[in-house]
Design an enzyme around this catalytic site. Structure first.
Site, mmCIF file in Angstrom:
data_model
loop_
_atom_site.group_PDB
_atom_site.id
_atom_site.type_symbol
_atom_site.label_atom_id
_atom_site.label_comp_id
_atom_site.label_asym_id
_atom_site.label_seq_id
_atom_site.Cartn_x
_atom_site.Cartn_y
_atom_site.Cartn_z
ATOM 1 N N GLU A 54 68.550 -15.469 -59.447
ATOM 2 C CA GLU A 54 67.894 -16.056 -60.619
ATOM 3 C C GLU A 54 67.750 -17.541 -60.316
ATOM 4 O O GLU A 54 68.720 -18.293 -60.400
ATOM 5 C CB GLU A 54 68.747 -15.833 -61.884
ATOM 6 C CG GLU A 54 68.878 -14.374 -62.312
ATOM 7 C CD GLU A 54 67.621 -13.828 -62.987
ATOM 8 O OE1 GLU A 54 66.642 -14.573 -63.154
ATOM 9 O OE2 GLU A 54 67.626 -12.634 -63.337
ATOM 10 N N CYS A 86 66.263 -23.898 -66.649
ATOM 11 C CA CYS A 86 65.402 -23.334 -65.596
ATOM 12 C C CYS A 86 64.019 -22.994 -66.120
ATOM 13 O O CYS A 86 63.070 -22.950 -65.354
ATOM 14 C CB CYS A 86 66.058 -22.098 -65.008
ATOM 15 S SG CYS A 86 66.384 -20.825 -66.244
HETATM 16 P P1 NAD Z 1 73.068 -24.929 -57.531
HETATM 17 O O1 NAD Z 1 72.229 -24.008 -56.723
HETATM 18 O O2 NAD Z 1 73.326 -26.290 -57.009
HETATM 19 O O3 NAD Z 1 74.527 -24.287 -57.818
HETATM 20 C C1 NAD Z 1 74.690 -23.003 -58.353
HETATM 21 C C2 NAD Z 1 76.036 -22.439 -57.904
HETATM 22 O O4 NAD Z 1 76.029 -22.319 -56.491
HETATM 23 C C3 NAD Z 1 77.243 -23.293 -58.280
HETATM 24 O O5 NAD Z 1 78.288 -22.449 -58.704
HETATM 25 C C4 NAD Z 1 77.599 -23.975 -56.973
HETATM 26 O O6 NAD Z 1 78.986 -24.275 -56.831
HETATM 27 C C5 NAD Z 1 77.202 -22.931 -55.958
HETATM 28 N N1 NAD Z 1 76.867 -23.517 -54.639
HETATM 29 C C6 NAD Z 1 76.431 -24.783 -54.379
HETATM 30 N N2 NAD Z 1 76.238 -24.949 -53.061
HETATM 31 C C7 NAD Z 1 76.556 -23.781 -52.480
HETATM 32 C C8 NAD Z 1 76.571 -23.321 -51.114
HETATM 33 N N3 NAD Z 1 76.202 -24.114 -50.107
HETATM 34 N N4 NAD Z 1 76.954 -22.048 -50.877
HETATM 35 C C9 NAD Z 1 77.300 -21.229 -51.883
HETATM 36 N N5 NAD Z 1 77.321 -21.602 -53.198
HETATM 37 C C10 NAD Z 1 76.955 -22.860 -53.476
HETATM 38 O O7 NAD Z 1 72.384 -24.978 -58.980
HETATM 39 P P2 NAD Z 1 72.799 -25.839 -60.228
HETATM 40 O O8 NAD Z 1 72.518 -27.282 -59.964
HETATM 41 O O9 NAD Z 1 74.142 -25.433 -60.694
HETATM 42 O O10 NAD Z 1 71.732 -25.283 -61.308
HETATM 43 C C11 NAD Z 1 70.419 -25.759 -61.378
HETATM 44 C C12 NAD Z 1 69.451 -24.810 -60.723
HETATM 45 O O11 NAD Z 1 69.638 -23.496 -61.205
HETATM 46 C C13 NAD Z 1 67.999 -25.153 -61.065
HETATM 47 O O12 NAD Z 1 67.192 -24.959 -59.931
HETATM 48 C C14 NAD Z 1 67.645 -24.144 -62.134
HETATM 49 O O13 NAD Z 1 66.258 -23.892 -62.256
HETATM 50 C C15 NAD Z 1 68.413 -22.952 -61.685
HETATM 51 N N6 NAD Z 1 68.690 -22.054 -62.793
HETATM 52 C C16 NAD Z 1 68.093 -20.830 -62.833
HETATM 53 C C17 NAD Z 1 68.311 -19.991 -63.921
HETATM 54 C C18 NAD Z 1 67.656 -18.634 -64.018
HETATM 55 O O14 NAD Z 1 68.082 -17.834 -64.851
HETATM 56 N N7 NAD Z 1 66.643 -18.336 -63.227
HETATM 57 C C19 NAD Z 1 69.154 -20.401 -64.936
HETATM 58 C C20 NAD Z 1 69.752 -21.652 -64.851
HETATM 59 C C21 NAD Z 1 69.530 -22.469 -63.776
#
Ligand code: NAD
Length: 468
Positions: A211, A245
């Site tokens: 997502e 998002c």
């Molecule tokens: P992110 O991708 O930075 O982090 C998400 C999760 O991944 C966190 O728990 C983080 O600790 C983990 N993570 C970070 N780096 C990682 C790595 N190298 N390996 C494995 N895991 C890792 O996202 P964010 O900043 O928390 O959220 C914002 C993003 O999420 C935006 O792009 C937004 O559009 C998207 N989002 C999508 C939805 C949806 O339902 N489609 C909902 C909310 C947010």
């Protein structure tokens, strides 16, 4: 025990504890979760306020009510969802056979969640995973530590660790978890980290739901009712200070409507959140940017846009110490500006005008497929032109973001904005392996085609291949 050992132990315990659970046990988990949430609403609100200074009403609606709705719908429909689904026959050659779909749990699943709606986007998928009978390990975001700690407490109080466990921490914990052969990984976050998750999942060929995010455009055509669009965009863009998002990322507006839209939206932002920057800072209806890194990212997007020729037509003030940027409208946007290349995820709203819908379609299709497209229009023809010439995870006409609230609609993106679907029954299916079942009696028509291929058998095969 160090964290690596703890993860290994938990994973292996969950794998060993692989007896299937029926509807009563699944219901029991859902009811216990529901009670805990209802009993702890105040703590949930406090945690969100501490992490993001979220407005109380937004926590009630988008975090608590949303998750309780997922639970309510799962409880109401679980019996129906779990029931084997009879499937028809595509050929008369199987006339004596019965076919059906049997939903079985995927097994041990991993949920990795983001910070922007930290409760909703962690516990929502957990509800679907439990309804489908899985065992679950959760890695919430490190950027909202108060909500993550509260969820850890909840998991501890409601579930045995063999059913649900949670590991708090940053990407290093996520990376450690990703070494294990999960039966499914459900990731919500950015497209760039989504790619890392997909690569890690490929190591064990774990199935995967992504997502993700991206730039969701809002089209306002020459037939649109501007006041309605303004009301809805104010809410959709400003909820959680634009850190969503499915926030309207940029506006694509017919040139004849641009001035009216800017003036109405500016007035409405002042009416709702206060006339001055000081009023907006004090408004309890606007959240905060999650941390300094994201504040600086947004500040850079804004400053770079201005250096490249964008003009602030409303807002533009910010307070670094308070992690606050007021809702800001930007005009004179060029399509190659950084702000038009990256997901904004904050209270900045670029406004791009167009002359005809073809131009609008071109702008959308030059970018990766959005998670959502919004369109304000009174013209069926224009709406159908956009539907037929673009692709996105969802599309909402004359409203923004409301498709997320309909749990009967599958939610998800396309390619860069996501893979797979969640919510309600679609979430249940995501966390289920749909097993294709077939039962045959002693006599089967298929058996008439078995070797040795005598003249009679050959005639039957010819008959089947021609007519059945
Ligand atoms: P992110 O991708 O930075 O982090 C998400 C999760 O991944 C966190 O728990 C983080 O600790 C983990 N993570 C970070 N780096 C990682 C790595 N190298 N390996 C494995 N895991 C890792 O996202 P964010 O900043 O928390 O959220 C914002 C993003 O999420 C935006 O792009 C937004 O559009 C998207 N989002 C999508 C939805 C949806 O339902 N489609 C909902 C909310 C947010």
């Amino acid at each position: 025990m160090n964290l690596t050992d703890s993860i290994r132990n938990t994973f292996s315990k969950q794998c060993k504890n692989n007896s299937l659970i029926g509807i009563n046990k699944r219901m029991d988990y859902l009811v216990r979760l529901e009670h805990w949430i209802k009993d702890n609403e105040e703590r949930i609100k406090v945690a969100h306020f501490k992490d993001l200074r979220k407005p109380e009403s937004e926590i009630e609606l988008a975090e608590i009510w949303y998750v309780l709705s997922e639970i309510r719908i799962a409880k109401k429909n679980l019996k129906k969802w779990m029931r084997p689904k009879r499937i028809g026959k595509s050929t008369l050659a199987l006339a004596t056979a019965q076919s059906w779909l049997h939903n079985e749990p995927r097994g041990v699943v991993l949920i990795i969640s983001p910070w922007n709606f930290p409760f909703n986007l962690t516990i929502g998928p957990l509800v679907s995973a439990l309804a489908a009978g899985n065992r679950v390990i959760i890695k919430p975001s490190e950027l909202t530590p108060n909500v993550s700690s509260l969820m850890a407490r909840m998991v501890d109080e409601v579930f045995e660790p063999e059913r649900v466990s949670i590991f708090q921490g940053d990407q290093e914990i996520a990376k450690e978890l990703l070494n294990y052969p999960f039966d499914h990984i459900f990731f919500t976050g950015s497209p760039s980290i989504g790619k890392i998750i997909m690569k890690a999942a490929s190591k064990h060929l774990s199935s995967l739901t992504l997502e993700l995010g991206g730039k969701s455009p809002t089209i306002i055509d020459d037939t649109a009712k501007i006041k309605m669009a303004v009301n809805k965009i104010t809410w959709g863009k400003c909820i959680n200070l634009g850190q969503s998002c499915i926030s309207p990322d940029y506006i694509l507006i017919h040139e004849s409507k641009k001035n009216e839209f800017i003036s109405e939206l500016s007035n409405n932002l002042d009416r709702v959140y206060g006339r001055s920057f000081a009023h907006k800072t004090q408004s309890l209806d606007l959240a905060r940017v999650v941390n300094l890194r994201h504040f600086e990212r947004l500040d850079d997007l804004l400053c770079t846009a201005i250096e490249d020729g964008a003009v602030i037509v409303h807002g533009g003030e910010k307070d670094k110490n308070n992690l606050f940027i007021e809702p800001t409208l930007l005009d004179s946007i060029k399509l190659d500006m950084k702000i038009m290349q990256e997901e904004i995820f904050g209270p900045l709203l670029p406004i791009v005008s167009y002359k005809n819908l073809d131009e609008c379609i071109k702008i959308i299709n030059q970018r990766t497929k959005p998670l959502a497209i919004y369109m304000f229009s009174q013209s069926k023809r224009n709406i159908n032109t956009i539907i037929d010439n673009t692709s996105s995870g969802g599309m909402v006409i004359n409203e923004v973001k409301s498709h997320f609230l309909n749990l009967d609609l599958p939610f998800g993106g396309v390619n860069e904005s996501g893979i797979g679907r969640s919510h309600g029954y679609h979430g249940f299916l995501t966390f289920s392996n749909q097993r294709s079942m077939q039962k045959n009696g002693q006599f089967s028509l298929v058996g008439l085609t078995f070797p040795p291929y005598t003249e009679w058998t050959k005639k039957i095969i010819t008959l089947v291949s021609r007519y059945f």
